[in-house]
Design an enzyme around this catalytic site. Structure first.
Site, PDB file in Angstrom:
ATOM      1  N   HIS A  53       8.097   9.439   0.865  1.00 60.70           N
ATOM      2  CA  HIS A  53       7.995   8.153   0.024  1.00 60.70           C
ATOM      3  C   HIS A  53       7.315   8.177  -1.139  1.00 60.70           C
ATOM      4  O   HIS A  53       6.636   7.092  -1.407  1.00 60.70           O
ATOM      5  CB  HIS A  53       7.984   6.848   0.905  1.00 60.70           C
ATOM      6  CG  HIS A  53       8.902   6.605   1.932  1.00 60.70           C
ATOM      7  ND1 HIS A  53      10.005   7.111   1.874  1.00 60.70           N
ATOM      8  CD2 HIS A  53       9.113   6.078   3.380  1.00 60.70           C
ATOM      9  CE1 HIS A  53      11.013   6.916   3.181  1.00 60.70           C
ATOM     10  NE2 HIS A  53      10.055   6.227   3.853  1.00 60.70           N
ATOM     11  N   HIS A 109      13.856  -0.015   1.190  1.00 67.32           N
ATOM     12  CA  HIS A 109      13.429   0.215   2.950  1.00 67.32           C
ATOM     13  C   HIS A 109      13.591  -0.893   3.479  1.00 67.32           C
ATOM     14  O   HIS A 109      12.208  -1.230   4.292  1.00 67.32           O
ATOM     15  CB  HIS A 109      12.005   1.016   2.704  1.00 67.32           C
ATOM     16  CG  HIS A 109      11.892   1.993   3.936  1.00 67.32           C
ATOM     17  ND1 HIS A 109      11.735   1.535   5.132  1.00 67.32           N
ATOM     18  CD2 HIS A 109      11.564   3.383   3.840  1.00 67.32           C
ATOM     19  CE1 HIS A 109      11.518   2.540   6.140  1.00 67.32           C
ATOM     20  NE2 HIS A 109      11.245   3.344   5.165  1.00 67.32           N
ATOM     21  N   GLU A 158      18.970   3.847   4.653  1.00 70.62           N
ATOM     22  CA  GLU A 158      18.439   3.974   3.485  1.00 70.62           C
ATOM     23  C   GLU A 158      19.053   5.207   2.612  1.00 70.62           C
ATOM     24  O   GLU A 158      19.098   6.289   2.922  1.00 70.62           O
ATOM     25  CB  GLU A 158      16.982   4.671   3.568  1.00 70.62           C
ATOM     26  CG  GLU A 158      16.164   3.786   4.481  1.00 70.62           C
ATOM     27  CD  GLU A 158      14.933   4.572   5.134  1.00 70.62           C
ATOM     28  OE1 GLU A 158      14.033   5.186   4.322  1.00 70.62           O
ATOM     29  OE2 GLU A 158      14.630   4.577   6.220  1.00 70.62           O
ATOM     30  N   ARG A 193      11.081  12.616   2.601  1.00 72.13           N
ATOM     31  CA  ARG A 193      10.431  13.567   2.845  1.00 72.13           C
ATOM     32  C   ARG A 193      10.537  14.858   1.928  1.00 72.13           C
ATOM     33  O   ARG A 193      11.576  15.218   1.535  1.00 72.13           O
ATOM     34  CB  ARG A 193      10.142  14.177   4.196  1.00 72.13           C
ATOM     35  CG  ARG A 193       9.613  13.014   5.378  1.00 72.13           C
ATOM     36  CD  ARG A 193       9.812  13.505   6.753  1.00 72.13           C
ATOM     37  NE  ARG A 193       9.061  12.468   7.698  1.00 72.13           N
ATOM     38  CZ  ARG A 193       9.930  11.514   8.111  1.00 72.13           C
ATOM     39  NH1 ARG A 193      11.142  11.501   7.852  1.00 72.13           N
ATOM     40  NH2 ARG A 193       9.415  10.779   9.070  1.00 72.13           N
TER      41      ARG A 193
END
Length: 375
Positions: free
Chosen positions: A128, A202, A340, A103
């Protein structure tokens, strides 16, 4: 700052000499999108029974088949059966996400005195890379090879100004699989102008490979003494908080479900579970242990090492049962976990966070290691 993503998978299998140079790469159509664009997939397979299917849409890891302790093979990542579903029901399953994974607050950042405005596709924030990030772009297969290792190199050119980010960006994603059960994924990128960049994969992992088992019983260890708390919109406050004495202490193995509903902790409430960046112990830029996941029934274990400074631990909190994945399975909260690696969320707006800046003349690279075992 440079990172690399290296994905290494080891199943603890000793290969005989006759298996040498057995890794193969198979290129085949994977359907087409509603606009007629054709999608391809390359499946990398080795002699130990490990296979990874990579799709050109989003440079996506569409499936990952791993044997369990009995030798039974299962797909251990979430996803869809058709390419179009990755666009119409996006959840970033297995995708290469960017330009900025995670973000950015209010969809704004400044670089060299200029403010850039991005689309806000996650409440008030950018997530993303925006509504049409790298996960929704068609990548090109540059080369496919096999032998001692099977490899596919994919590339994408992101235009200057795409989704609001400055600079023309040239990106490659290289997946390779060898007979030591190592699947390597490396991202590299160069830019024509100063920009910000944070690439990651992801994948949603469910090591059981079983439609009826969630991940709440998985044992997780995170090599992180601190994490970055967030506000109600999941943007870091800037604090680096010790995990000791909190539900975020995974320095020793804990079941995912043990503390995920501890509403006494504000951070658990904000994340609806775990959706937080952990600061990986050790020096960023060096490959070091980050996480271990153990699935008790199948016996599969995942050990993860990273070179990035942070690791987002996410428990699929926004999967609500309305998304139907492979074999018409309904995906629900807690059906998988994501790990991630990258720079911290909202790093462009925090001067004391690891930098996400990439300048012309520099090469960005990212290295992650996933190591699988079955006991």
């Amino acid at each position: 700052m440079k990172y690399a993503i290296l994905v290494a998978l080891a199943l603890g299998t000793v290969l005989s000499s006759q298996d040498a140079n057995a890794a193969t790469a198979t290129r085949a159509p994977f359907g087409q999108l509603s606009d007629g664009a054709k999608v391809e997939a390359v499946t990398l397979t080795n002699g130990a029974g490990l296979s990874a299917k990579i799709m050109t849409l989003g440079a996506t890891l569409q499936s990952l088949v791993v044997p369990d302790k009995s030798g039974h093979k299962d797909d251990v990542v979430l996803g869809y059966d058709t390419a179009q579903e990755y666009l119409t029901r996006p959840n970033f399953f297995g995708a290469s996400v960017g330009r900025y994974a995670n973000r950015i607050a209010k969809g704004k950042f400044s670089l060299d005195g200029k403010t850039y405005t991005l689309a806000t596709n996650d409440g008030p924030n950018s997530l993303h890379g925006g509504p049409k990030g790298f996960d929704k772009r068609m990548w090109k297969i540059d080369s496919v090879s096999e032998g001692a290792e099977a490899k596919v190199v994919l590339s994408y050119v992101s235009a200057d100004g795409e989704e609001g980010f400055p600079g023309e960006l040239k990106v490659t994603a290289t997946y390779s699989l060898n007979e030591q059960n190592e699947l390597k994924l490396e991202y590299r990128a160069t830019t024509s102008k100063p920009t910000v960049l944070n690439l990651t994969n992801h994948s949603y992992f469910n090591l059981s490979g079983n439609d009826v088992r969630d991940v709440m019983g998985n044992l997780v260890t995170l090599h992180a003494e601190r994490f970055t708390p967030v506000d109600a919109t999941l943007i870091p406050t800037g604090e680096r908080r010790a995990v000791a004495g909190t539900p975020f202490d995974f320095r020793s193995a804990h079941r995912v479900g043990d503390r995920i509903r501890d509403a006494r902790d504000q951070q658990i409430r904000f994340g609806r579970g775990y959706d937080h960046n952990f600061i990986v112990d050790g020096a960023a830029g060096t490959l070091r242990p980050a996480a271990v996941v153990q699935e008790p029934v199948s016996g599969r274990t995942l050990e993860m090492s990273v070179s990035a400074p942070g690791l987002q631990f996410y428990t699929g909190n926004f999967l609500d049962g309305t998304f139907f994945g492979k074999s018409a399975r309904a995906y629900r909260q807690g059906d998988a976990i994501c790990l991630e690696p990258g720079v911290f969320p909202d790093s462009p707006n925090h001067a004391d966070f690891p930098t996400s800046r990439l300048n012309p003349g520099q090469t960005y690279s990212n290295t992650i290691v996933y190591k699988f075992n079955a006991k």
